[in-house]
Design a protein around this motif. Sequence first.
Motif, PDB file in Angstrom:
ATOM      1  N   GLN A  60       2.805  10.743  -9.261  1.00 27.93           N
ATOM      2  CA  GLN A  60       1.939  11.152 -10.364  1.00 27.93           C
ATOM      3  C   GLN A  60       1.356  12.543 -10.096  1.00 27.93           C
ATOM      4  OE1 GLN A  60      -1.039   8.129 -10.567  1.00 27.93           O
ATOM      5  NE2 GLN A  60       0.195   6.738 -11.806  1.00 27.93           N
ATOM      6  N   LEU A  61       0.928  12.776  -8.876  1.00 28.43           N
ATOM      7  CA  LEU A  61       0.354  14.086  -8.536  1.00 28.43           C
ATOM      8  C   LEU A  61       1.403  15.183  -8.618  1.00 28.43           C
ATOM      9  CD1 LEU A  61      -1.994  13.113  -5.575  1.00 28.43           C
ATOM     10  CD2 LEU A  61      -2.645  13.795  -7.883  1.00 28.43           C
ATOM     11  N   ARG A  62       2.637  14.897  -8.183  1.00 26.02           N
ATOM     12  CA  ARG A  62       3.701  15.903  -8.298  1.00 26.02           C
ATOM     13  C   ARG A  62       3.980  16.242  -9.755  1.00 26.02           C
ATOM     14  NH1 ARG A  62       5.769  13.163  -3.852  1.00 26.02           N
ATOM     15  NH2 ARG A  62       7.036  11.786  -5.128  1.00 26.02           N
ATOM     16  N   ARG A  92       0.838  -1.213   0.000  1.00 31.09           N
ATOM     17  CA  ARG A  92       0.000   0.000   0.000  1.00 31.09           C
ATOM     18  C   ARG A  92       0.868   1.257   0.000  1.00 31.09           C
ATOM     19  NH1 ARG A  92      -4.049   2.532  -1.846  1.00 31.09           N
ATOM     20  NH2 ARG A  92      -5.088   3.896  -0.393  1.00 31.09           N
ATOM     21  N   GLU A  93       1.969   1.224   0.750  1.00 31.42           N
ATOM     22  CA  GLU A  93       2.863   2.385   0.792  1.00 31.42           C
ATOM     23  C   GLU A  93       3.480   2.652  -0.578  1.00 31.42           C
ATOM     24  OE1 GLU A  93       6.614   4.039   3.437  1.00 31.42           O
ATOM     25  OE2 GLU A  93       5.927   1.985   3.698  1.00 31.42           O
ATOM     26  N   ARG A  94       3.871   1.578  -1.287  1.00 26.94           N
ATOM     27  CA  ARG A  94       4.412   1.762  -2.642  1.00 26.94           C
ATOM     28  C   ARG A  94       3.358   2.349  -3.575  1.00 26.94           C
ATOM     29  NH1 ARG A  94       6.974  -3.118  -1.433  1.00 26.94           N
ATOM     30  NH2 ARG A  94       5.365  -4.341  -2.478  1.00 26.94           N
ATOM     31  N   GLU A  95       2.110   1.873  -3.457  1.00 28.27           N
ATOM     32  CA  GLU A  95       1.033   2.410  -4.286  1.00 28.27           C
ATOM     33  C   GLU A  95       0.821   3.897  -3.998  1.00 28.27           C
ATOM     34  OE1 GLU A  95      -2.301  -0.009  -3.268  1.00 28.27           O
ATOM     35  OE2 GLU A  95      -1.662  -1.701  -4.517  1.00 28.27           O
ATOM     36  N   LEU A  96       0.858   4.261  -2.719  1.00 31.50           N
ATOM     37  CA  LEU A  96       0.677   5.669  -2.359  1.00 31.50           C
ATOM     38  C   LEU A  96       1.842   6.524  -2.837  1.00 31.50           C
ATOM     39  CD1 LEU A  96      -0.817   5.334   1.232  1.00 31.50           C
ATOM     40  CD2 LEU A  96      -1.994   6.065  -0.842  1.00 31.50           C
ATOM     41  N   ASP A  97       3.060   5.994  -2.764  1.00 30.22           N
ATOM     42  CA  ASP A  97       4.219   6.731  -3.261  1.00 30.22           C
ATOM     43  C   ASP A  97       4.109   6.963  -4.771  1.00 30.22           C
ATOM     44  OD1 ASP A  97       5.329   6.933  -0.748  1.00 30.22           O
ATOM     45  OD2 ASP A  97       6.688   5.224  -1.014  1.00 30.22           O
ATOM     46  N   ASP A  98       3.672   5.929  -5.502  1.00 22.12           N
ATOM     47  CA  ASP A  98       3.486   6.072  -6.952  1.00 22.12           C
ATOM     48  C   ASP A  98       2.440   7.137  -7.257  1.00 22.12           C
ATOM     49  OD1 ASP A  98       5.351   4.102  -7.330  1.00 22.12           O
ATOM     50  OD2 ASP A  98       3.872   2.509  -7.735  1.00 22.12           O
ATOM     51  N   ARG A  99       1.337   7.118  -6.512  1.00 26.80           N
ATOM     52  CA  ARG A  99       0.268   8.110  -6.722  1.00 26.80           C
ATOM     53  C   ARG A  99       0.760   9.515  -6.393  1.00 26.80           C
ATOM     54  NH1 ARG A  99      -3.406  10.081  -9.656  1.00 26.80           N
ATOM     55  NH2 ARG A  99      -5.135  11.024  -8.553  1.00 26.80           N
ATOM     56  N   ALA A 100       1.550   9.642  -5.314  1.00 23.68           N
ATOM     57  CA  ALA A 100       2.096  10.948  -4.952  1.00 23.68           C
ATOM     58  C   ALA A 100       3.029  11.464  -6.048  1.00 23.68           C
ATOM     59  CB  ALA A 100       2.828  10.870  -3.614  1.00 23.68           C
TER      60      ALA A 100
END
Length: 158
Positions: free
Chosen positions: A101-103, A91-99
């Motif tokens: 993308q947002l950046r 889940r942390e890796r998924e959130l890092d990837d999403r962050a």
Amino acid sequence: MALDRGTLARIDRHVLTELDHSDAVQVVKVPLSDAVWSTWRRYCDVLDVTMGQAVASLISHELATVVDEAPDGAFDFDRMSQERMDQLAVRERELDDRAAQLRRAEDLLREREAGLQRIPAAASGARTAVKVGRNEPCPCGSGFKYKRCHGLRTSGSP
């Protein structure tokens, strides 16, 4: 007195066997949609049990599988915690990837905004109107005050 996991598992097994001999009523609020609730009701009707008995049976079954699945009767907290840690890492890796993308999206928006700010106002079609006061000289260069020159034309007079 410190209890190890094996002792706790034996106590849990003893408590589970006692559950079958005594009936107690516990009120539990369960957040369910109407569709799930009606499906559960039909399921219990087919089995010819009350909805509460079915929930109690599911709870007993779940507790028994948790206690009985461990070798030597001890519940394997380390394995469960490792599985939970693995899930959290995913889940942390998924959130890092999403962050990330947002950046990237924010950076792109900043670049586009900066590009729009570099476009001069005249090129964008916007007119910059200079507000002339009534008693100031008319911008046409006639020498009259604006109210006596072009100010008369805007008010409807010649």
